[in-house]
Design an enzyme around this catalytic site. Structure first.
Site, short mmCIF file in Angstrom:
data_model
loop_
_atom_site.label_atom_id
_atom_site.label_comp_id
_atom_site.label_asym_id
_atom_site.label_seq_id
_atom_site.Cartn_x
_atom_site.Cartn_y
_atom_site.Cartn_z
N ASN A 103 -3.62 -4.18 2.83
CA ASN A 103 -3.98 -5.13 1.77
C ASN A 103 -3.21 -6.44 1.94
O ASN A 103 -3.77 -7.53 1.76
CB ASN A 103 -3.65 -4.55 0.38
CG ASN A 103 -4.47 -3.32 0.06
OD1 ASN A 103 -5.50 -3.08 0.66
ND2 ASN A 103 -4.00 -2.53 -0.91
N SER A 141 3.04 8.60 7.28
CA SER A 141 3.71 8.05 6.09
C SER A 141 3.91 9.04 4.94
O SER A 141 3.68 8.69 3.78
CB SER A 141 2.97 6.81 5.58
OG SER A 141 3.00 5.81 6.54
N ARG A 160 0.30 5.97 11.69
CA ARG A 160 1.38 6.82 11.15
C ARG A 160 0.85 7.63 9.97
O ARG A 160 -0.16 7.28 9.37
CB ARG A 160 2.54 5.92 10.66
CG ARG A 160 3.30 5.25 11.77
CD ARG A 160 4.33 4.28 11.23
NE ARG A 160 3.73 3.03 10.86
CZ ARG A 160 3.70 2.52 9.62
NH1 ARG A 160 4.27 3.16 8.62
NH2 ARG A 160 3.14 1.37 9.38
N TRP A 190 -4.49 -8.44 4.92
CA TRP A 190 -5.82 -8.99 4.59
C TRP A 190 -5.65 -10.29 3.80
O TRP A 190 -6.31 -11.29 4.06
CB TRP A 190 -6.60 -7.95 3.75
CG TRP A 190 -7.98 -8.35 3.33
CD1 TRP A 190 -9.14 -8.10 4.00
CD2 TRP A 190 -8.33 -9.07 2.14
NE1 TRP A 190 -10.21 -8.61 3.29
CE2 TRP A 190 -9.73 -9.20 2.15
CE3 TRP A 190 -7.62 -9.60 1.06
CZ2 TRP A 190 -10.43 -9.85 1.14
CZ3 TRP A 190 -8.30 -10.25 0.05
CH2 TRP A 190 -9.69 -10.38 0.08
N ASP A 216 -4.21 1.17 3.97
CA ASP A 216 -3.22 0.21 4.44
C ASP A 216 -3.85 -1.15 4.74
O ASP A 216 -5.03 -1.23 5.05
CB ASP A 216 -2.55 0.78 5.70
CG ASP A 216 -1.20 0.16 5.96
OD1 ASP A 216 -0.74 -0.66 5.15
OD2 ASP A 216 -0.60 0.49 7.00
N ARG A 243 9.39 -2.17 -3.52
CA ARG A 243 8.70 -3.45 -3.28
C ARG A 243 9.08 -4.43 -4.39
O ARG A 243 9.56 -4.04 -5.45
CB ARG A 243 7.19 -3.21 -3.27
CG ARG A 243 6.76 -2.44 -2.05
CD ARG A 243 5.25 -2.43 -1.91
NE ARG A 243 4.88 -1.72 -0.70
CZ ARG A 243 3.81 -1.99 0.04
NH1 ARG A 243 2.98 -2.96 -0.31
NH2 ARG A 243 3.53 -1.29 1.11
N GLU A 269 8.10 5.91 -2.09
CA GLU A 269 8.86 4.85 -1.39
C GLU A 269 8.46 3.45 -1.85
O GLU A 269 9.15 2.48 -1.58
CB GLU A 269 8.63 4.94 0.13
CG GLU A 269 9.36 6.10 0.82
CD GLU A 269 8.53 7.39 0.87
OE1 GLU A 269 7.30 7.31 0.76
OE2 GLU A 269 9.13 8.47 0.97
N ASN A 270 7.30 3.33 -2.51
CA ASN A 270 6.78 2.00 -2.86
C ASN A 270 7.53 1.30 -3.99
O ASN A 270 7.36 0.10 -4.21
CB ASN A 270 5.29 2.07 -3.23
CG ASN A 270 4.36 2.20 -2.04
OD1 ASN A 270 3.25 2.72 -2.15
ND2 ASN A 270 4.80 1.73 -0.88
C1 FPP Z 1 -1.07 -0.83 1.44
O1 FPP Z 1 -1.17 -2.18 1.61
C2 FPP Z 1 -1.51 -0.30 0.16
C3 FPP Z 1 -0.69 0.17 -0.85
C4 FPP Z 1 0.74 -0.10 -0.95
C5 FPP Z 1 -1.23 1.03 -1.87
C6 FPP Z 1 -1.88 0.28 -2.99
C7 FPP Z 1 -3.33 0.39 -2.87
C8 FPP Z 1 -4.14 -0.33 -3.62
C9 FPP Z 1 -3.64 -1.27 -4.64
C10 FPP Z 1 -5.58 -0.18 -3.43
C11 FPP Z 1 -6.18 0.27 -4.74
C12 FPP Z 1 -5.80 1.62 -5.07
C13 FPP Z 1 -5.57 2.09 -6.30
C14 FPP Z 1 -5.34 3.55 -6.46
C15 FPP Z 1 -5.54 1.27 -7.53
P1 FPP Z 1 0.13 -2.92 2.15
O2 FPP Z 1 0.71 -3.74 1.03
O3 FPP Z 1 1.08 -1.93 2.75
O4 FPP Z 1 -0.48 -3.84 3.26
P2 FPP Z 1 0.32 -4.48 4.49
O5 FPP Z 1 0.79 -3.32 5.32
O6 FPP Z 1 -0.74 -5.30 5.16
O7 FPP Z 1 1.43 -5.30 3.92
#
Ligand code: FPP
Length: 222
Positions: A15, A186, A184, A18, A13, A64, A60-61
């Site tokens: 990214n 998740s 969490r 960051w 979590d 986005r 769930e992603n």
């Molecule tokens: C959470 O960050 C991460 C993800 C939604 C998963 C994706 C993970 C990566 C791209 C890392 C590389 C992994 C692979 C398998 C290629 P977020 O967007 O929820 O961060 P935030 O909570 O700060 O918004």
């Protein structure tokens, strides 16, 4: 390996946060997250980690923004394409998620192909097993397993349910890592984390490094 080989699972979590802190688009955070994962795979493969399971993309992603989803899918293609690096580290690639041929699956063909190729090209490696959860949700996994078990003539027991999980051979998780200050679960590996230690860190996933990994491993070994 001189001690108990471990199963480490990571919810990667932070990214987006960051990236925002650096005035960068969220996609740059995911790109950095993929680099961080490649480093963690390399380090973990040299520790007593037999299984590393990471939450790459959840059921769930998909909601986005489209451009972000496309970017994350591209990063999966990149990760699954790191075959020579994976082979150098003797890492075997594995995947769990909604099966491509079942209702509800949305995994595009190019990601399906990348997953299949990585599994095929690393199948004879004997070191750490890297399982990427893509289009994964634990409730979907458990509901599907329950359906399959009920449809069979087997008794409804934990051992029989386990046999119908996406990958029945995945051992129990010893330590679950969640980065970026969230505490969490998740919908990740609900069955497999039954007795897991949980390692929470404030650091966002792109900053997660060997020091954090070793701290998580130490938690599992105590
Ligand atoms: C959470 O960050 C991460 C993800 C939604 C998963 C994706 C993970 C990566 C791209 C890392 C590389 C992994 C692979 C398998 C290629 P977020 O967007 O929820 O961060 P935030 O909570 O700060 O918004």
């Amino acid at each position: 390996m001189n001690s108990k080989p471990l199963h480490v699972a990571c919810i990667m979590d932070g990214n987006g946060r960051w990236a925002r802190k650096r005035g960068l688009p969220r996609t740059a955070g995911h790109t950095a997250g993929e680099e961080s994962l490649a480093d963690v795979v390399r380090v973990a493969s040299k520790r007593d980690v037999a299984y590393l399971t990471v939450f790459g993309f959840s059921t769930e992603n998909w909601v986005r923004p489209r451009a972000e989803v496309r970017h994350i899918l591209g990063l999966h293609k990149k990760l699954f394409g790191r075959i020579s690096e994976l082979n150098e580290n003797n890492v075997r690639v594995n995947w769990i998620g909604r099966p491509f041929d079942e209702p509800g699956s949305r995994t595009p063909l190019y990601v399906q192909r990348a997953i299949r190729k990585a599994i095929e090209d690393t199948r004879s490696n004997t070191g750490m097993v890297l399982t990427v959860a893509f289009d994964y949700g634990s409730r979907s996994e458990l509901t599907r397993a329950a359906k399959h078990l009920v449809a069979s003539s087997d008794d409804l027991t934990p051992a029989n349910l386990q046999r119908h999980l996406y990958d029945a051979s995945l051992p129990p998780v010893d330590v679950l890592v969640r980065t970026s200050g969230e505490s969490r679960i998740s919908n990740f590996l609900l069955w497999q984390i039954k007795a897991a230690n949980i390692y929470f860190t404030e650091r966002p996933w792109p900053d997660f490094d060997s020091v954090d990994l070793d701290a998580a491993i130490a938690l599992a070994k105590n």
